[in-house]
Structure formats: structure tokens, C-alpha cells
Design a protein around this motif. Structure first.
Motif, short mmCIF file in Angstrom:
data_model
loop_
_atom_site.label_atom_id
_atom_site.label_comp_id
_atom_site.label_asym_id
_atom_site.label_seq_id
_atom_site.Cartn_x
_atom_site.Cartn_y
_atom_site.Cartn_z
N ILE A 106 0.84 -1.20 0.00
CA ILE A 106 0.00 0.00 0.00
C ILE A 106 0.87 1.25 0.00
O ILE A 106 0.60 2.21 -0.74
CB ILE A 106 -0.96 -0.02 1.21
CG1 ILE A 106 -2.04 -1.09 0.99
CG2 ILE A 106 -1.59 1.36 1.42
CD1 ILE A 106 -2.94 -1.31 2.18
N GLU A 107 1.92 1.25 0.80
CA GLU A 107 2.85 2.38 0.82
C GLU A 107 3.46 2.60 -0.56
O GLU A 107 3.71 3.75 -0.96
CB GLU A 107 3.96 2.12 1.84
CG GLU A 107 3.49 2.17 3.28
CD GLU A 107 4.57 1.70 4.25
OE1 GLU A 107 5.68 1.35 3.79
OE2 GLU A 107 4.31 1.69 5.46
N ASP A 108 3.69 1.53 -1.29
CA ASP A 108 4.32 1.62 -2.61
C ASP A 108 3.33 1.86 -3.74
O ASP A 108 3.71 1.86 -4.92
CB ASP A 108 5.13 0.35 -2.88
CG ASP A 108 6.31 0.19 -1.94
OD1 ASP A 108 6.71 1.18 -1.29
OD2 ASP A 108 6.83 -0.95 -1.82
N GLY A 109 2.03 2.00 -3.40
CA GLY A 109 1.03 2.35 -4.41
C GLY A 109 0.39 1.19 -5.12
O GLY A 109 -0.31 1.40 -6.13
N ALA A 149 -2.71 2.84 5.09
CA ALA A 149 -3.80 3.29 4.23
C ALA A 149 -4.07 4.78 4.41
O ALA A 149 -4.30 5.50 3.43
CB ALA A 149 -5.06 2.49 4.53
N ALA A 150 -4.06 5.24 5.65
CA ALA A 150 -4.30 6.66 5.91
C ALA A 150 -3.23 7.53 5.24
O ALA A 150 -3.53 8.56 4.63
CB ALA A 150 -4.32 6.91 7.41
N LYS A 151 -1.99 7.09 5.33
CA LYS A 151 -0.89 7.84 4.71
C LYS A 151 -1.01 7.86 3.20
O LYS A 151 -0.68 8.85 2.55
CB LYS A 151 0.43 7.22 5.14
CG LYS A 151 1.66 7.99 4.66
CD LYS A 151 2.94 7.37 5.18
CE LYS A 151 4.16 8.13 4.70
NZ LYS A 151 5.42 7.51 5.22
N ALA A 152 -1.49 6.77 2.62
CA ALA A 152 -1.61 6.66 1.16
C ALA A 152 -2.94 7.16 0.63
O ALA A 152 -3.15 7.18 -0.59
CB ALA A 152 -1.41 5.20 0.74
N GLY A 153 -3.86 7.55 1.52
CA GLY A 153 -5.17 8.00 1.08
C GLY A 153 -6.05 6.89 0.55
O GLY A 153 -6.88 7.11 -0.34
#
Length: 282
Positions: free
Chosen positions: A210-213, A245-249
Motif C-alpha cells: 500500500i505504501e508503494d502504491g 492506508a491513511a498515509k496513502a489516502g
């Protein structure tokens, strides 16, 4: 790909089959169950939308099939369910006496390290061999396919879906291992299967993906977690995927269920809601 039917049972108006086929990825025979309804939600006879269930540590294809109670709900929505074994098995397949490594503990990765590399290729098995086998042998619709799982299988469902949004249209998990990079189960299994270089683990860590998109096309990921789960704080850590998830929107919904543990009593209580949630998206 030839699929052998080992047993057939009538269940909730549909048909449950225990099956076996030869896997190119694992180099072994592999087993799975497939349940197909009599009719889809529009009264048709298929092809049916379907879910792939990935089970957790120590499980075979039989645990979910016998214990989950999922097929009653699948029948209401006209959905099929496929449930594979959790690892290669048999003579010549590496194993370990511990419950959390080796046979029954494939972790849905493609091992690169000895002695696991020749057979422990569960990522390729689920994303290639299994789908090719069931799509060719049963009235299933590959354009309407979701994936879900429990614990180690929840980890598998999340990571496989995030890496393959073209194969799966929806994903949910129950009590998943959300970050093998940050728990003892993951540290042990990833070191054994993929080696000590932790950068290689990121492709099998839902939070890192998730951090990596990865998997941005999923509108939402649903997770249920019991608050009486003995593995909650040490192994599962759902707050990590919420933070990623919050960081990645991204939208990840973690429902914390008071009093529920890690067992199939928990799974069977909420499996109907997961089937319904997937049905809305498929």
C-alpha cells in the motif's frame, strides 16, 4: 489442465467438489474444493462470479470447506467459492517440525531459498495454476473474481490482490497478518523462504505494498479482527495497515469485534457478511 474430481456432495442446492490436479508451479499434485451454486443471482446457470479463499497456518483445503458455513450465504448470492490447500505436500517436499513453516505453512510466496525453492511456490500457484484449473473446468466467470482469507491466508489474499488487481476485483480478510516485516511469524517464514535480505519481503507485505502504491484500483479493503485474538498484539497488528492506508489516502476498513478469537468460530460468525460484501462488488 486436467482436474480430477475426488468426491462430490450436494450442499445448499449447489455442488461441492473435492479436486486434485498437477501444478506446474509446485511440481506436485495440489488439492482444492470448489462449490458452485445451482443458479446465480439472476436465475442463470452460470458462469458464476466467484471467490478464492486462502486458509491459514496448519490448514488444508478441508478446514474452510467443513467449518466456515460460507456456502449458505454464497447460495443466496449465486456465487461460487474455491478453496485451495495451503502448501505443496508429499514425498520429496521439504518440511519442518514447527507448525509455522513448511507443509501447511506456504505463506503464499515463491520461495527462493533451499530447501524450499523447488516446491514452495504458492504465489505462482494461486495466481496461475489454480485459476487456470478452475476457470477451465467449472462454470466460473474470471471477470468477476474476488479473494479473501484468514490469518496467513488473509496475508495471502491482501498481498496477491494488491499485486494483481487485474485478476481480482475485490479483497477482504479475517484476522490477517498485515505486515510480515513486523511480526515473528513473518520474520521466520520470510527469512526461510526468501532469505535474510528484507527488501525482498516488501512484495509480500500488505502494508508495504500500500505504501508503494499497489492495488490502487480497489475501492475498499474490508478486514475483521477479533479483540480476544491471542495473536492480535504480537502477530496481526491491524493498526499498521490502517496507518499505511491513511498515509496513502486509501480506504481500509478494520472492524474490531469484541470478544472474538482467532478460530473458525469467529470466521463462521462473519463469513456471511464478507460474502455479501464481495457480492456487491462482483
Amino acid at each position: 489442465m486436467t482436474v480430477e474430481t475426488l468426491a462430490t456432495h450436494r450442499l445448499h442446492g449447489g455442488t461441492l467438489r473435492y479436486c486434485r490436479h498437477a501444478s506446474t508451479s509446485t511440481g506436485t499434485p495440489m488439492k482444492f474444493t470448489v462449490w458452485t451454486p445451482a443458479r446465480d443471482s439472476q436465475g442463470g446457470e452460470g458462469p458464476f462470479p466467484y471467490l478464492v479463499w486462502l486458509s491459514g497456518l496448519t490448514c488444508t483445503e478441508d478446514n474452510f470447506t467443513v467449518k466456515s458455513g460460507a456456502y449458505e450465504y454464497a447460495a443466496k448470492h449465486g456465487m461460487a467459492i474455491v478453496a485451495p490447500d495451503t502448501s505443496p505436500r508429499g514425498e520429496g517436499v521439504a518440511d519442518d517440525p514447527a507448525y509455522d513453516l513448511g507443509q501447511g505453512a506456504g505463506f503464499y510466496v515463491d520461495a527462493t531459498q533451499a530447501p524450499w525453492a523447488p516446491h514452495f511456490r504458492m504465489y505462482s500457484y494461486v495466481t496461475k495454476d489454480l485459476l487456470e484449473a478452475v476457470d477451465g473446468a467449472f462454470p466460473l466467470d474470471p471477470a468477476r473474481r474476488g479473494i479473501f482469507g484468514h490469518s496467513m491466508g488473509g496475508h495471502g489474499a491482501l498481498t496477491i490482490a494488491l499485486r494483481n488487481p487485474g485478476l481480482f476485483n475485490s479483497v477482504s480478510a479475517i484476522s490477517p497478518i498485515v505486515s510480515p516485516l513486523n511480526c515473528p511469524w513473518g520474520d521466520k517464514a520470510m527469512t526461510a523462504y526468501l532469505g535474510a535480505e528484507r527488501a525482498a519481503w516488501r512484495a509480500h507485505d500488505a502494508c508495504a505494498l500500500i505504501e508503494d502504491g499497489a492495488g490502487e484500483s480497489f475501492d475498499e479493503i474490508l478486514i475483521d479482527q477479533g479483540l480476544a485474538d491471542s495473536f492480535l498484539e504480537s502477530q496481526l497488528k491491524p493498526e499498521l495497515i490502517e496507518a499505511a492506508a491513511a498515509k496513502a489516502g486509501r480506504k481500509v476498513t478494520v472492524r474490531r469485534q469484541e470478544g472474538y478469537d482467532h478460530s473458525y468460530f469467529f470466521i463462521s460468525t462473519f463469513i456471511g457478511e464478507h460474502v455479501s460484501w464481495h457480492a456487491e462488488r462482483l
